[in-house]
Design a protein around this motif. Structure first.
Motif, short mmCIF file in Angstrom:
data_model
loop_
_atom_site.label_atom_id
_atom_site.label_comp_id
_atom_site.label_asym_id
_atom_site.label_seq_id
_atom_site.Cartn_x
_atom_site.Cartn_y
_atom_site.Cartn_z
N VAL A 63 8.46 15.24 19.68
CA VAL A 63 8.72 16.67 19.69
C VAL A 63 8.46 17.27 18.31
CG1 VAL A 63 10.53 18.44 19.90
CG2 VAL A 63 10.34 16.63 21.63
N SER A 64 8.89 16.57 17.26
CA SER A 64 8.66 17.04 15.89
C SER A 64 7.17 17.09 15.54
CB SER A 64 9.39 16.14 14.89
OG SER A 64 10.78 16.17 15.11
N ALA A 65 6.40 16.13 16.10
CA ALA A 65 4.97 16.08 15.81
C ALA A 65 4.20 17.19 16.52
CB ALA A 65 4.41 14.72 16.22
N ILE A 66 4.61 17.54 17.73
CA ILE A 66 3.88 18.54 18.51
C ILE A 66 4.44 19.94 18.32
CG2 ILE A 66 3.07 19.15 20.83
CD1 ILE A 66 2.02 16.48 19.62
N PHE A 67 5.75 20.04 18.16
CA PHE A 67 6.39 21.36 17.98
C PHE A 67 7.19 21.37 16.67
CE2 PHE A 67 6.16 20.72 22.64
CZ PHE A 67 5.40 21.82 22.99
N PRO A 68 6.51 21.29 15.51
CA PRO A 68 7.25 21.30 14.24
C PRO A 68 7.95 22.64 14.01
CG PRO A 68 4.89 21.55 13.86
CD PRO A 68 5.05 21.23 15.31
N SER A 69 9.18 22.57 13.47
CA SER A 69 9.96 23.79 13.17
C SER A 69 10.03 24.73 14.36
CB SER A 69 9.36 24.52 11.96
OG SER A 69 9.22 23.65 10.85
N ILE A 70 10.33 24.17 15.52
CA ILE A 70 10.27 24.94 16.76
C ILE A 70 11.24 26.11 16.78
CG2 ILE A 70 11.92 23.44 17.99
CD1 ILE A 70 10.22 23.88 20.50
N VAL A 71 12.42 25.95 16.20
CA VAL A 71 13.42 27.02 16.21
C VAL A 71 12.91 28.24 15.45
CG1 VAL A 71 15.75 27.67 15.51
CG2 VAL A 71 15.32 25.39 16.44
N GLU A 72 12.24 28.02 14.31
CA GLU A 72 11.72 29.12 13.51
C GLU A 72 10.58 29.86 14.20
OE1 GLU A 72 12.39 26.15 12.43
OE2 GLU A 72 13.85 26.38 10.79
N HIS A 73 9.87 29.16 15.10
CA HIS A 73 8.69 29.75 15.75
C HIS A 73 8.96 30.24 17.18
CE1 HIS A 73 5.79 28.69 12.61
NE2 HIS A 73 6.43 27.54 12.50
N LEU A 74 10.22 30.28 17.56
CA LEU A 74 10.54 30.60 18.96
C LEU A 74 9.99 31.96 19.40
CD1 LEU A 74 12.00 29.32 21.34
CD2 LEU A 74 14.07 30.53 20.67
N ASP B 199 7.36 33.42 18.00
CA ASP B 199 5.94 33.49 17.65
C ASP B 199 5.12 33.39 18.93
OD1 ASP B 199 3.37 33.16 16.77
OD2 ASP B 199 3.84 31.65 15.27
N LYS B 200 4.43 34.46 19.29
CA LYS B 200 3.74 34.54 20.58
C LYS B 200 2.68 33.45 20.75
CE LYS B 200 4.40 39.51 21.27
NZ LYS B 200 3.74 40.80 21.53
N GLY B 201 2.02 33.06 19.66
CA GLY B 201 0.94 32.09 19.79
C GLY B 201 1.34 30.65 19.60
N TYR B 202 2.61 30.41 19.26
CA TYR B 202 3.03 29.06 18.91
C TYR B 202 2.93 28.08 20.08
CZ TYR B 202 5.96 25.31 17.01
OH TYR B 202 6.43 24.09 16.58
N PHE B 203 3.30 28.52 21.28
CA PHE B 203 3.31 27.64 22.45
C PHE B 203 2.03 27.72 23.28
CE2 PHE B 203 7.86 28.76 21.78
CZ PHE B 203 8.33 27.49 21.50
N GLU B 204 1.08 28.51 22.81
CA GLU B 204 -0.09 28.85 23.62
C GLU B 204 -0.84 27.64 24.16
OE1 GLU B 204 -4.35 31.09 22.95
OE2 GLU B 204 -2.60 31.86 21.90
N ASP B 205 -1.09 26.64 23.31
CA ASP B 205 -1.89 25.50 23.77
C ASP B 205 -1.39 24.18 23.21
OD1 ASP B 205 -2.61 26.10 21.22
OD2 ASP B 205 -4.74 26.45 21.63
N LYS B 206 -0.07 23.99 23.31
CA LYS B 206 0.56 22.73 22.93
C LYS B 206 1.32 22.16 24.12
CE LYS B 206 1.63 23.99 18.07
NZ LYS B 206 1.24 25.40 18.08
N ALA B 207 1.37 20.85 24.24
CA ALA B 207 2.16 20.23 25.30
C ALA B 207 2.32 18.74 25.04
CB ALA B 207 1.51 20.45 26.67
N ILE B 208 3.41 18.20 25.55
CA ILE B 208 3.64 16.75 25.55
C ILE B 208 3.38 16.25 26.96
CG2 ILE B 208 5.37 14.92 25.25
CD1 ILE B 208 6.78 16.82 23.25
N LEU B 209 2.57 15.23 27.09
CA LEU B 209 2.20 14.69 28.40
C LEU B 209 2.86 13.33 28.63
CD1 LEU B 209 -1.64 15.50 28.49
CD2 LEU B 209 0.31 16.98 29.06
#
Length: 299
Positions: A59-70, A72-82
């Protein structure tokens, strides 16, 4: 094709190498010619180093500093854990949700057997609502759906194709209500489009269930993580492949590693049954399937 998009001359040699490796995985020629389930080695430069909490590491590798970027409209645009299974999806999504300090809304579905099904009194007790509530079926949300504002979700039904609201569309929740959810599209050609999503009657198509039932729930699922099968057709800039158990169907590993647009966007974490990190995993390729596909394309 994904790797070549937007590539410059400086990166072409590296892109060629990773593209060739991805193809060998898909064709079952990695680590020599193989047919069926074979153990192959994953390049060290895409492996995630983890010792204890593997979920936290990926989670840290794919979504670093996730709380700070919650927000941010583009932060989740093209990231995912499979991951291979729905159980692993739920586990990762629950972990990430627990780290987000926002008001939690829990939505419970209303489940019942379809009226077209003929059932006697015994079966009525067997398929009581509390029994149906416990069903976790691919393609529909769980009975208990936990959401928070700002989190990314995936649409599970076609609602409005003209505005890009189709099965697989990724959105970010902007406001939560009891009967409707406001969300903003973050994938496809309609990024930024806001929509309102109501509860819907959803009927699972899983053939393993010997009867039909419908679940009235919001047609959404949290998508920090998704199954490899669900990721088919997606193009992502950052993919974390978490294999605490190996893939189990033909071409599944190839599908996972071919979602990315660049080598630097691929991160893999593999562990054995004791939870110890490793650099090899199972690749499942049945040559007869590939041969049949080649034969079909000649007509």
């Amino acid at each position: 094709m994904r790797l070549q998009t937007g590539a410059n001359n400086q990166d072409k040699e590296e892109i060629k190498k990773i593209a060739e490796w991805i193809l060998t995985v898909g064709e079952g020629t990695a680590e020599g010619n193989n047919d069926g389930a074979t153990e192959i080695e994953i390049p060290n430069d895409v492996l995630i180093k983890s010792e204890k909490n593997h979920v936290k590491s990926i989670v840290s590798a794919i979504f670093p500093s996730i709380v700070e970027h919650l927000n941010d409209k583009g932060y989740f645009e093209d990231k995912a854990i499979l991951v291979p299974t729905n159980e692993e999806v739920d586990s990762i999504n629950e972990y990430v949700l627990s780290k987000i300090k926002a008001d939690e809304h829990t939505h419970f579905s209303s489940d019942s057997v379809c009226q077209s099904e003929f059932i006697d009194e015994f079966e009525q007790a067997l398929y009581a609502p509390e029994i149906l509530n416990g069903f976790k079926v691919s393609g529909i949300p769980n009975h208990k759906l936990v959401l928070k504002e700002g989190v990314p979700v995936m649409l599970l039904r076609n609602i409005d194709q003209s505005n890009g609201l189709c099965n697989g569309t990724r959105l970010r929740i902007t406001r939560l209500g009891k009967h409707v959810i406001e969300a903003e599209v973050i994938s496809g050609n309609n990024i930024g489009y806001k929509t309102y999503i109501p509860r819907m009657k959803l009927i699972p198509s899983d053939k393993r269930i010997p009867f039909r039932f419908h679940r009235r729930q919001f047609p959404l699922v949290v998508y920090f993580a998704m199954t490899i099968n669900k990721s088919q057709g997606q193009s992502l800039s950052t993919v974390g492949l978490y294999l605490q158990r190996p893939v189990f169907t033909h071409g599944q590993l190839y599908v996972a590693i071919s979602r990315v647009k660049s080598k630097k966007g691929l991160k893999v974490l593999i562990c054995d049954k004791d939870g110890k990190p490793k650099n090899t995993t199972t690749n499942v390729v049945y040559k007869e399937v590939l041969q049949k596909m080649k034969e079909d394309t000649t007509f």
